[in-house]
Enzyme design. Structure first.
Site, PDB file in Angstrom:
ATOM      1  N   HIS A  65      -5.083  -4.601  15.150  1.00 27.66           N
ATOM      2  CA  HIS A  65      -5.488  -3.172  15.940  1.00 27.66           C
ATOM      3  C   HIS A  65      -3.530  -2.513  15.812  1.00 27.66           C
ATOM      4  CE1 HIS A  65      -9.812  -4.373  16.631  1.00 27.66           C
ATOM      5  NE2 HIS A  65     -10.021  -3.251  16.138  1.00 27.66           N
ATOM      6  N   HIS A  66      -2.931  -3.606  14.727  1.00 30.24           N
ATOM      7  CA  HIS A  66      -1.832  -3.216  15.232  1.00 30.24           C
ATOM      8  C   HIS A  66      -1.477  -1.525  15.226  1.00 30.24           C
ATOM      9  CE1 HIS A  66      -1.868  -3.678  10.893  1.00 30.24           C
ATOM     10  NE2 HIS A  66      -0.147  -2.955  11.017  1.00 30.24           N
ATOM     11  N   LYS A  71      -8.786   0.332   8.674  1.00 26.51           N
ATOM     12  CA  LYS A  71     -10.012   1.049   7.858  1.00 26.51           C
ATOM     13  C   LYS A  71     -10.104  -0.406   6.583  1.00 26.51           C
ATOM     14  CE  LYS A  71     -10.397   4.719   5.018  1.00 26.51           C
ATOM     15  NZ  LYS A  71     -11.126   4.336   4.512  1.00 26.51           N
ATOM     16  N   LYS A  95      -2.516  -4.785   2.932  1.00 25.38           N
ATOM     17  CA  LYS A  95      -2.563  -4.266   2.385  1.00 25.38           C
ATOM     18  C   LYS A  95      -1.752  -2.386   2.674  1.00 25.38           C
ATOM     19  CE  LYS A  95      -5.427  -4.452  -0.295  1.00 25.38           C
ATOM     20  NZ  LYS A  95      -7.478  -3.759  -0.942  1.00 25.38           N
ATOM     21  N   LYS A 107     -13.112  -4.395   7.385  1.00 26.21           N
ATOM     22  CA  LYS A 107     -13.894  -4.638   6.354  1.00 26.21           C
ATOM     23  C   LYS A 107     -15.064  -5.130   6.670  1.00 26.21           C
ATOM     24  CE  LYS A 107     -13.353  -4.714   1.744  1.00 26.21           C
ATOM     25  NZ  LYS A 107     -12.588  -4.194   0.931  1.00 26.21           N
ATOM     26  N   THR A 195      -8.197   3.344  -7.344  1.00 28.38           N
ATOM     27  CA  THR A 195      -8.045   2.370  -7.331  1.00 28.38           C
ATOM     28  C   THR A 195      -7.281   1.652  -8.997  1.00 28.38           C
ATOM     29  OG1 THR A 195      -9.629   1.889  -5.645  1.00 28.38           O
ATOM     30  CG2 THR A 195      -8.356  -0.301  -7.042  1.00 28.38           C
ATOM     31  N   ASN A 234     -16.091   0.567 -11.972  1.00 24.70           N
ATOM     32  CA  ASN A 234     -15.674   2.072 -11.602  1.00 24.70           C
ATOM     33  C   ASN A 234     -14.336   1.424 -11.386  1.00 24.70           C
ATOM     34  OD1 ASN A 234     -14.015   4.312 -10.202  1.00 24.70           O
ATOM     35  ND2 ASN A 234     -13.354   3.030  -8.568  1.00 24.70           N
ATOM     36  N   SER A 364      -7.465   7.800   0.413  1.00 22.68           N
ATOM     37  CA  SER A 364      -8.376   7.220   1.273  1.00 22.68           C
ATOM     38  C   SER A 364      -7.383   7.802   2.661  1.00 22.68           C
ATOM     39  CB  SER A 364      -9.321   5.344   1.877  1.00 22.68           C
ATOM     40  OG  SER A 364     -10.344   6.007   0.526  1.00 22.68           O
TER      41      SER A 364
END
Length: 473
Positions: A65-66, A71, A95, A107, A195, A234, A364
Site C-alpha cells: 500500500h505504498h 493493481k 513491476k 493479485k 503485454t 494472448n 492498464s
C-alpha cells in the site's frame, strides 16, 4: 506445461528480493515491510451448478500500500493457490515501480477450470467474486483495481465493472474500478495486445546493445534472430506477431499438447489456424519436427526463448538443456532462482518478468487515467494538431514552391489517434525502463544480472515512498 517439481513461487520471489536487497542501504525493518504481503483475503462462496451447489475458493492479495490504488489481474485456474497469488501480487508491486506506474501491487485468483462451466455459471462466479470484494473494500478506482490475467479477459472485466457500478450507484469514477474492459465499456485501444507488444519491445531493446550481444556471440538487432515461444495465448501470440514484424524468425512454438519446430521458421497465423481447426499445433504441415512433450520444445536450438505460459517452466532439472542465449520472461516466474543462477553464470541474459511483461499494467494505467478523466486520449487535440500541421505544410509549400502529394501531406498532417498515443506511451515506458535497469546493473559489477538490477531499482523506489510517509527516517 505443468510444474515438474514442488516449489514455492512466493519463496522464489522473496529469494530474488533478498539477493537484491544486499545492494541497497535500507534497514531490515523497511526491507521486511516492502517484501511482506500487507493483506491476504481468502474466501469461499457457493454457486448453483446443474442441480446442485458448488463451493468456489478465491483470493485477493494486496501486497503493498505504498501507493494507492493497488493493481493486479485476476487468474482463473484450477491450479491457483494462495502462494501463487501472493507471489504474483509481490511481482506487481515491483513491476509497477520498475516502469514508474503509481500503483501498489495486488493479485486475485479464482480456483476453477473455466472449461467446466457454462457462460452463465462463469458470469455468476465473476459477479459473486466481485460482490465479495466490494463487501470487504477490496475493489474500487482509488482502492484496488483488478485486470485480466490467465483465464480471464474483457468479458470478465465487463461483468466486474457492471457489478461494481450496480453496487455503487452515482459513483462518478466507477468504471475505473477495473481495467482491460471492452472498448465499448470504457476500455482503451491497444490494451489487448499491450503485454505482447511490450515483451517484443523489451527484447528489441536488449538485442540492440552491441556490447551485450558481442558477449553472447550474436549480432546486434532482431533481424534473423531465431525465437521459440512457449504459449499461444494472448501474450505469446502477440509477442510472436510483433517479433516477426521486427524481423525475427519464429522457429519453435510450444503448447500444453506438444511443440513444433522448424529452423527455417514457422508461419504463425497458419499454425493458429491449424490449431483452431484441429485442436492442436501437432500435425502442422510446416513443422520439420514435433514433440509430444511440450518441455522438449524449450530445449531446441534458438537465440531467444520466450516462456509466455505459466510459472516454473525452466528449472534446475532442464536448464542445462536450454540452448537459448536470451530468455525473455513473458510469463510470471517461468524461471526458478536455481535455473536462473546457472543460466547467468554461463553467460546468458534473462530479461526479467517484472519488467518484460509490464506492458499490460502500463496500458492498464492509461485506461485508468482515461476512466478518471472521462475523455479518450487524442479527442481534445487531434484536430488542433492536424490543422496546425496543415498550416505549417501550406506555408512551407508556398515558400519553397514544392508541392507534396496527397499521401505525403496525409502522413505529415495526421494527428495521433488513441491507439497511436497508447503505443507511443508504451514504447517510451519500455525503452526508458530497460536502459534504466541496465544502467543499474552496469553501475555495480557485483549485481551481475538484469533481474537483480530491476529488483534493486524497484526496492529503492518503494522505499522512498514508505520513507515519505514518515514511518522510516
Amino acid at each position: 506445461m505443468s510444474t515438474t517439481q514442488n516449489t514455492s513461487f512466493f519463496n522464489d520471489v522473496c529469494s530474488f528480493f533478498d539477493h537484491a536487497s544486499q545492494f541497497t542501504n535500507h534497514s531490515a525493518g523497511l526491507l521486511d515491510q516492502i517484501k511482506a504481503c500487507n493483506s491476504v483475503y481468502r474466501f469461499r462462496f457457493p454457486i448453483r451448478k446443474g442441480n446442485g451447489v458448488e463451493v468456489i475458493d478465491a483470493w485477493r492479495v494486496e501486497h503493498s500500500h505504498h501507493m494507492s490504488p493497488t493493481k493486479g489481474g485476476i487468474r482463473y485456474s484450477d491450479m491457483v493457490n494462495e502462494d501463487e497469488v501472493m507471489a504474483l501480487a509481490a511481482l506487481m508491486t515491483y513491476k509497477c515501480a520498475i516502469v514508474n506506474v503509481p500503483f501498489g501491487g495486488a493479485k486475485g485468483g479464482i480456483k476453477i477450470n473455466t472449461k467446466n462451466y457454462s457462460l452463465a455459471e462463469l458470469e455468476n462466479i465473476t459477479r459473486r467474486y466481485t460482490v465479495e470484494l466490494v463487501k470487504k473494500n477490496f475493489i474500487g478506482p482509488a482502492i484496488d483495481v483488478p485486470a485480466p490475467d490467465y483465464g480471464s479477459g474483457e468479458r470478465e472485466m465487463s461483468w466486474i465493472a457492471d457489478t461494481y457500478n450496480t453496487m455503487n450507484p452515482g459513483q462518478l469514477d466507477a468504471m475505473g474500478c477495473v481495467t482491460g474492459k471492452p472498448i465499448a465499456l470504457h476500455g482503451i485501444q491497444g490494451r489487448r495486445e499491450a503485454t505482447g507488444r511490450g515483451v517484443a519491445i523489451a527484447i528489441r531493446e536488449c538485442v540492440t546493445v552491441t556490447e551485450d550481444m558481442k558477449s553472447l556471440g550474436l549480432t546486434p538487432g532482431l533481424t534473423g534472430k531465431r525465437v521459440i515461444v512457449q504459449g499461444l495465448g494472448n501474450v505469446g501470440y502477440n509477442t510472436a506477431k510483433f517479433l516477426i514484424e521486427m524481423g525475427a524468425v519464429i522457429v519453435g512454438l510450444c503448447e500444453y499438447e506438444g511443440a513444433i519446430y522448424n529452423t527455417n521458421g514457422l508461419d504463425l497465423d497458419a499454425v493458429v489456424a491449424h490449431r483452431k481447426e484441429t485442436g492442436t499445433i501437432l500435425g502442422f504441415s510446416g513443422a520439420a519436427s514435433e514433440f509430444a512433450n511440450s518441455a522438449e520444445g524449450l530445449e531446441q536450438d534458438c537465440d531467444i526463448l520466450v516462456p509466455a505460459a505459466l510459472e516454473n517452466q525452466i528449472l534446475a532439472s532442464n536448464i542445462d538443456r536450454i540452448k537459448a542465449k536470451i530468455i525473455a520472461e513473458a510469463a510470471n516466474g517461468p524461471t526458478s532462482p536455481e535455473a536462473a543462477d546457472v543460466f547467468i553464470k554461463r553467460g546468458g541474459i534473462i530479461i526479467p518478468d517484472m519488467y518484460c511483461n509490464a506492458g499490460g499494467v502500463t496500458v492498464s494505467y492509461f485506461e485508468w487515467l482515461k476512466n478518471l478523466s472521462h475523455v479518450a486520449f487524442g479527442r481534445m487535440d487531434k484536430r488542433y494538431e492536424e490543422n496546425a500541421n496543415l498550416n505549417l505544410v501550406s506555408m512551407v509549400e508556398k515558400m519553397t514552391g514544392v508541392s507534396l502529394s496527397l499521401e505525403q501531406r496525409g502522413l505529415i498532417i495526421k494527428g495521433p489517434s488513441e491507439l497511436e498515443l497508447v503505443n507511443s506511451g508504451l514504447e517510451e515506458t519500455m525503452v526508458r525502463s530497460y536502459h534504466e535497469i541496465r544502467e543499474t546493473k552496469m553501475s555495480n559489477a557485483k549485481i551481475g544480472d538484469l533481474r537483480t538490477a530491476a529488483f534493486v531499482g524497484a526496492i529503492n523506489k518503494v522505499a522512498v515512498s514508505y520513507m515519505n510517509m514518515g514511518i522510516w527516517p
